[in-house]
Scaffold this active site. Structure first.
Site, PDB file in Angstrom:
ATOM      1  N   PRO A   1       0.827  -1.209   0.000  1.00 25.40           N
ATOM      2  CA  PRO A   1       0.000   0.000   0.000  1.00 25.40           C
ATOM      3  C   PRO A   1       0.860   1.258   0.000  1.00 25.40           C
ATOM      4  CG  PRO A   1       0.007  -1.016   2.178  1.00 25.40           C
ATOM      5  CD  PRO A   1       0.718  -1.969   1.268  1.00 25.40           C
ATOM      6  N   ASP A   2       0.322   2.312  -0.605  1.00 30.10           N
ATOM      7  CA  ASP A   2       1.020   3.590  -0.507  1.00 30.10           C
ATOM      8  C   ASP A   2       0.586   4.278   0.783  1.00 30.10           C
ATOM      9  OD1 ASP A   2      -1.452   4.735  -0.926  1.00 30.10           O
ATOM     10  OD2 ASP A   2      -1.000   5.510  -2.918  1.00 30.10           O
ATOM     11  N   PHE A   3       1.031   5.503   0.963  1.00 28.53           N
ATOM     12  CA  PHE A   3       0.801   6.169   2.238  1.00 28.53           C
ATOM     13  C   PHE A   3      -0.288   7.230   2.177  1.00 28.53           C
ATOM     14  CE2 PHE A   3       5.078   4.456   2.406  1.00 28.53           C
ATOM     15  CZ  PHE A   3       5.097   3.858   3.651  1.00 28.53           C
ATOM     16  N   ARG A   4      -0.426   7.912   1.049  1.00 27.80           N
ATOM     17  CA  ARG A   4      -1.236   9.123   1.047  1.00 27.80           C
ATOM     18  C   ARG A   4      -2.493   9.070   0.185  1.00 27.80           C
ATOM     19  NH1 ARG A   4       1.583  13.256   3.479  1.00 27.80           N
ATOM     20  NH2 ARG A   4       3.713  12.712   4.005  1.00 27.80           N
TER      21      ARG A   4
ATOM     22  N   ASN B   1      11.024   4.991  -1.800  1.00 31.31           N
ATOM     23  CA  ASN B   1      10.538   3.712  -1.296  1.00 31.31           C
ATOM     24  C   ASN B   1      11.571   3.007  -0.421  1.00 31.31           C
ATOM     25  OD1 ASN B   1       8.242   4.236  -2.751  1.00 31.31           O
ATOM     26  ND2 ASN B   1       8.852   3.000  -4.506  1.00 31.31           N
TER      27      ASN B   1
ATOM     28  N   HIS C   1      14.951   7.894   1.242  1.00 29.11           N
ATOM     29  CA  HIS C   1      14.379   7.692   2.577  1.00 29.11           C
ATOM     30  C   HIS C   1      14.917   6.429   3.249  1.00 29.11           C
ATOM     31  CE1 HIS C   1      10.695  10.407   1.471  1.00 29.11           C
ATOM     32  NE2 HIS C   1      11.832  11.060   1.569  1.00 29.11           N
TER      33      HIS C   1
ATOM     34  N   ASP D   1      11.063  -0.369   0.207  1.00 28.16           N
ATOM     35  CA  ASP D   1      10.782  -1.800   0.002  1.00 28.16           C
ATOM     36  C   ASP D   1      11.908  -2.541  -0.709  1.00 28.16           C
ATOM     37  OD1 ASP D   1      10.479  -1.060  -2.736  1.00 28.16           O
ATOM     38  OD2 ASP D   1       8.349  -0.672  -2.413  1.00 28.16           O
TER      39      ASP D   1
END
Length: 460
Positions: free
Chosen positions: A115-118, A189, A208, A191
């Site tokens: 899933p993304d965050f926003r 990302n 990040h 991941d």
């Protein structure tokens, strides 16, 4: 009066000379000049006059052209003819781009089940609003982590690298590298799917951070009742854990495998030297970005000849500001489900309509990230190559997963978001009903609606 004449050493202003008509001389007369004082009275001195300035001509002020009118008048301002992905493909072919920078966000991994965050409604932050967190992003806040690490490790256990496969987007970036067109992939990302896809580390800037390493970051005691009520994330006990009776940690490094074993055993990773919390090297809110990001940023973006931005809302700084780092004449392509990075400014953000900034250079593909990359690859003549690469690599990974007894997630990103946030909710509990009431519409959704409406009006 001091007797000085106009133009004399004592006088002021320009020099003036008096014109006198020469006297007629008879043929038989002596041409020797006679002093004026002897033959005639002294002529009166002409009055001094100020030099006349020419009156200014009345001119009609020129009409100021709008940026769109300027582009019609001067075709050289149109770096690309329109805001389509077809224009970007044609530009790559014509100009032979060799220094493409790709900026990526969580949107490129949603088709892998992450899933993304926003995203409104389905993003992690939106789903976390109903749970008892001081703010949805607290899961990735270093101050909150030092006091309450369980929500983060709950999320990490669900999203840990190794349970997902790269997407078409990841393999498109790898194709750019193999063809010698990629300068760098700046990714938000964590991941590590870029590495799983076979993109060499020399091309990557993990802005990040990632799970590849971990370090001891210390700990902090629970907040006082006063600061808890105030909800102040910048209180002294947060910013300075030592002052609150905690520790900043010893910085001891730990391997990815050690941390993963601890997390999947249900333990909170603790430093074996000082008992501080061990956190993967993911950049939390309140932490600095990696040195590699800062050292490559300036030289990379100066030589960039095409910028492709994929799957990001462009709301987290300083990453979001990178789109303004390329030279003014470098084209930029956004591949995303919604508009992002539009500031309606002459100096920052995208200008897809071409009515704000000096150059027409921005293009957009609104749709899934995989579809956008597939479309661009097809326009470049790489469609079959990208499809075969993706299928071949997925088959290879499936064999490795079978040998290692790894179960790859088959859930959609939306389903995964619900599962992850539910488990975090089990740790922190739900918000009291009185706190849920009257919550404003998610900020991201408000911004997206405004931008979409304005851009549609401009295009009409």
């Amino acid at each position: 009066m001091d007797g000085s004449q106009p133009g004399s050493a004592q006088g002021k202003g320009p020099e003036w000379t008096e014109y006198r008509e020469p006297a007629a001389v008879a043929d038989d007369e002596d041409e020797t000049p006679v002093p004026a004082s002897a033959s005639q009275p002294e002529a009166k001195q002409a009055p001094r006059r100020s030099p006349r300035k020419p009156s200014p001509r009345k001119t009609t002020p020129k009409k100021t052209l709008t940026p769109l009118e300027q582009k019609l008048a001067d075709p050289s301002l149109n770096i690309i003819p329109d805001d389509t992905v077809e224009s970007i493909a044609a530009y790559i072919k014509e100009k032979g781009c060799k220094n493409i920078i790709v900026m990526t966000g969580a949107g490129i991994s949603t088709s892998a089940g992450i899933p993304d965050f926003r995203s409104p409604g389905t993003g992690l932050y939106d789903n976390l609003q109903k749970y008892n967190l001081p703010y949805p992003t607290a899961v990735f806040d270093i101050n909150y982590f030092r006091r309450k690490p369980e929500p983060f490790f709950t999320l990490a256990r669900e999203l840990y690298p190794g349970n997902f496969r790269p997407t078409t987007c990841h393999y498109f970036i790898r194709l750019l590298a193999e063809k010698g067109l990629l300068l760098r992939n700046y990714t938000q990302n964590i991941d590590t799917l870029e590495r799983v896809a076979g993109i060499s580390g020399e091309y990557l800037v993990e802005a990040h951070g990632s799970f590849s390493e971990a370090h001891c970051v210390g700990w902090a005691p629970p907040r006082t009742e006063e600061s808890e009520l105030l909800g102040d994330s910048d209180s002294e006990e947060d910013v300075n854990p030592v002052a609150a009776g905690g520790s900043r940690g010893c910085g001891r490094a730990y391997s990815q495998k050690w941390v993963k074993d601890q997390i999947f055993a249900g333990n909170t990773p603790r430093c074996q030297a000082c008992n501080g919390l061990v956190k993967p090297d993911i950049v939390f809110f309140g932490e600095s970005l990696p040195d590699r990001f800062h050292s490559l940023l300036v030289p990379d973006f100066i030589q960039c000849d095409l910028l492709i931005v994929i799957g990001t809302s462009l709301q987290v700084m300083p990453f979001a500001s990178l789109i303004n780092r390329v030279p003014d004449t470098v084209p930029r392509l956004l591949i995303n489900r919604e508009f992002a990075g539009v500031h309606f400014s002459r100096h920052s953000g995208f200008d897809f309509v071409g009515d704000v900034q000096n150059y027409r250079r921005d293009a957009v593909y609104l749709g899934s990230c995989d579809d956008g990359c597939t479309e661009l690859a097809s326009l470049l003549g790489w469609g079959d190559e990208l499809k075969q690469l993706t299928e071949r690599e997925h088959a290879r990974l499936a064999q490795e997963e079978e040998v290692a007894h790894v179960v790859v997630s088959t859930e959609s990103a939306e389903e995964k978001a619900e599962e992850v946030t539910r488990k975090i909710g089990d740790v922190v509990g739900e918000k009291p009903e009185d706190e849920k009431a009257g919550e404003p519409e998610p900020f991201d959704e408000v911004i997206d609606k405004e931008l979409s409406g304005l851009l549609e009006k401009q295009k009409l």
